[in-house]
Design a protein around this motif. Structure first.
Motif, mmCIF file in Angstrom:
data_model
loop_
_atom_site.group_PDB
_atom_site.id
_atom_site.type_symbol
_atom_site.label_atom_id
_atom_site.label_comp_id
_atom_site.label_asym_id
_atom_site.label_seq_id
_atom_site.Cartn_x
_atom_site.Cartn_y
_atom_site.Cartn_z
ATOM 1 N N PHE A 27 0.835 -1.200 0.000
ATOM 2 C CA PHE A 27 0.000 0.000 0.000
ATOM 3 C C PHE A 27 0.870 1.250 0.000
ATOM 4 N N HIS A 28 0.597 2.168 -0.924
ATOM 5 C CA HIS A 28 1.307 3.439 -0.992
ATOM 6 C C HIS A 28 0.518 4.504 -0.225
ATOM 7 N N ALA A 29 0.987 4.857 0.982
ATOM 8 C CA ALA A 29 0.337 5.934 1.732
ATOM 9 C C ALA A 29 0.671 7.285 1.128
ATOM 10 N N VAL A 30 1.903 7.431 0.638
ATOM 11 C CA VAL A 30 2.360 8.617 -0.090
ATOM 12 C C VAL A 30 3.110 8.107 -1.312
ATOM 13 N N ARG A 31 2.772 8.656 -2.477
ATOM 14 C CA ARG A 31 3.360 8.147 -3.718
ATOM 15 C C ARG A 31 3.923 9.289 -4.564
ATOM 16 N N LEU A 45 -2.162 22.182 3.273
ATOM 17 C CA LEU A 45 -2.137 20.816 2.754
ATOM 18 C C LEU A 45 -3.498 20.207 3.052
ATOM 19 N N ILE A 46 -4.249 19.908 2.001
ATOM 20 C CA ILE A 46 -5.610 19.422 2.172
ATOM 21 C C ILE A 46 -5.808 18.137 1.373
ATOM 22 N N GLY A 47 -6.936 17.484 1.641
ATOM 23 C CA GLY A 47 -7.275 16.265 0.923
ATOM 24 C C GLY A 47 -8.297 15.476 1.704
ATOM 25 N N PRO A 48 -9.038 14.607 1.035
ATOM 26 C CA PRO A 48 -10.062 13.801 1.714
ATOM 27 C C PRO A 48 -9.436 12.758 2.615
ATOM 28 N N ASN A 49 -10.291 12.028 3.316
ATOM 29 C CA ASN A 49 -9.839 10.995 4.238
ATOM 30 C C ASN A 49 -8.929 9.983 3.542
ATOM 31 N N ALA A 51 -5.915 10.577 2.405
ATOM 32 C CA ALA A 51 -5.138 11.176 1.321
ATOM 33 C C ALA A 51 -3.637 11.098 1.559
ATOM 34 N N GLY A 52 -3.206 10.916 2.817
ATOM 35 C CA GLY A 52 -1.780 10.819 3.094
ATOM 36 C C GLY A 52 -1.174 12.062 3.722
ATOM 37 N N GLY A 232 -2.676 9.598 -1.652
ATOM 38 C CA GLY A 232 -1.231 9.680 -1.502
ATOM 39 C C GLY A 232 -0.497 10.433 -2.582
ATOM 40 N N GLU A 233 -1.207 10.992 -3.565
ATOM 41 C CA GLU A 233 -0.561 11.704 -4.667
ATOM 42 C C GLU A 233 -1.041 13.153 -4.735
ATOM 43 N N VAL A 234 -0.174 14.034 -5.214
ATOM 44 C CA VAL A 234 -0.554 15.428 -5.431
ATOM 45 C C VAL A 234 -1.415 15.505 -6.678
ATOM 46 N N ILE A 235 -2.617 16.074 -6.533
ATOM 47 C CA ILE A 235 -3.482 16.234 -7.704
ATOM 48 C C ILE A 235 -3.586 17.686 -8.145
#
Length: 259
Positions: A27-31, A45-49, A51-52, A232-235
């Motif tokens: 599993f990639h928590a941060v990629r 730094l934001i993101g849904p549940n 997201a990492g 885990g990725e920057v979008i």
């Protein structure tokens, strides 16, 4: 805006990650996260549940080793440095790792942080008279975070918002160059949000802030730039207006505004 370096060249970013990745088994928590934190900005730094975001905080503060990638702090590779050394360099994380001593007064809590910042560590056996040298700085910090009237009250007796203000004061006592705020307004009532936002804005003067925050209204109000993580990725990365209009960000937040 980044401060210019010598010979007219731009200074390196305060914090730079290159291809930062953390795997837990398969599993990639941060990629492959690459982002920059610039001098003097408040960066959200934001993101849904899932997201990492917290994992990324753990990586850049070296509380968690990366599986691959690099972390540069003011141009220096800190990818394998111990977390205590990183903190001494000025990269200080607040709220989740700073703990209050409930039976001690606000003043004494600030003394503890000031002792750590002075290189003394925490020496519980030091008599009160030896701590008096820290009192002017403690009073100054208390004034900055609105705690002058409760300096001699036990931390456990403070309201939730004031406990958060004390945690912020303890982080400021370490004189950080970069302050990482992990969910600074989590669980806070509406009556405290404006006060703590003002405290964060004041704390950001003369330093750089990276913050994870659920409340998008607060992010819009405080942050110069925003980076969005998903799985885990920057979008997306940019100012709040651009981020709010980004189709992938809107899809990630559809029906949910927080973590």
């Amino acid at each position: 805006m980044r401060a210019p370096a010598a010979h007219g060249q731009p200074a390196p970013p305060v914090l730079l990650t290159e291809g930062l990745t953390r795997r837990f088994g398969g599993f990639h928590a941060v990629r492959n996260v690459s982002f920059t934190l610039n001098e003097g900005e408040i960066h959200g730094l934001i993101g849904p549940n899932g997201a990492g975001k917290s994992t990324l905080f753990n990586l850049v503060t070296r509380m968690l080793p990366a599986s691959s990638g690099r972390i540069l702090y003011r141009g220096q590779d800190i990818s394998r440095m111990p977390p205590a050394r990183v903190a001494r360099m000025g990269l200080v994380r607040s709220f989740q790792i700073s703990a209050l001593f409930g039976e001690m007064t606000s003043r004494q809590n600030l003394h503890v942080a000031l002792m750590r910042g002075s290189g003394l560590g925490w020496r519980a056996w030091m008599p009160d008279r030896s701590l008096r040298r820290f009192d002017p700085a403690a009073q100054d910090i208390a004034a900055r975070v609105g705690l002058t009237d409760v300096l001699d009250q036990p931390a456990a007796a403070l309201s939730y918002g004031r406990k958060r203000a004390l945690e912020l004061g303890m982080a400021l006592a370490l004189d950080p160059g970069v302050l990482l705020l992990d969910e600074p307004l989590a669980g806070m009532g509406h009556e405290d949000i404006d006060t703590v936002c003002d405290l964060i804005r004041d704390a950001a003067r003369g330093r750089t802030v990276l913050m994870v925050e659920h409340n998008l209204g607060v992010v819009e109000r405080l942050c110069d730039r925003v980076t969005v993580l998903q799985r885990g990725e920057v979008i997306a990365s940019g100012d709040y207006t651009d981020i709010a209009a980004h189709p992938q960000v809107r899809s990630a937040y559809l029906g949910a505004e927080d973590d």
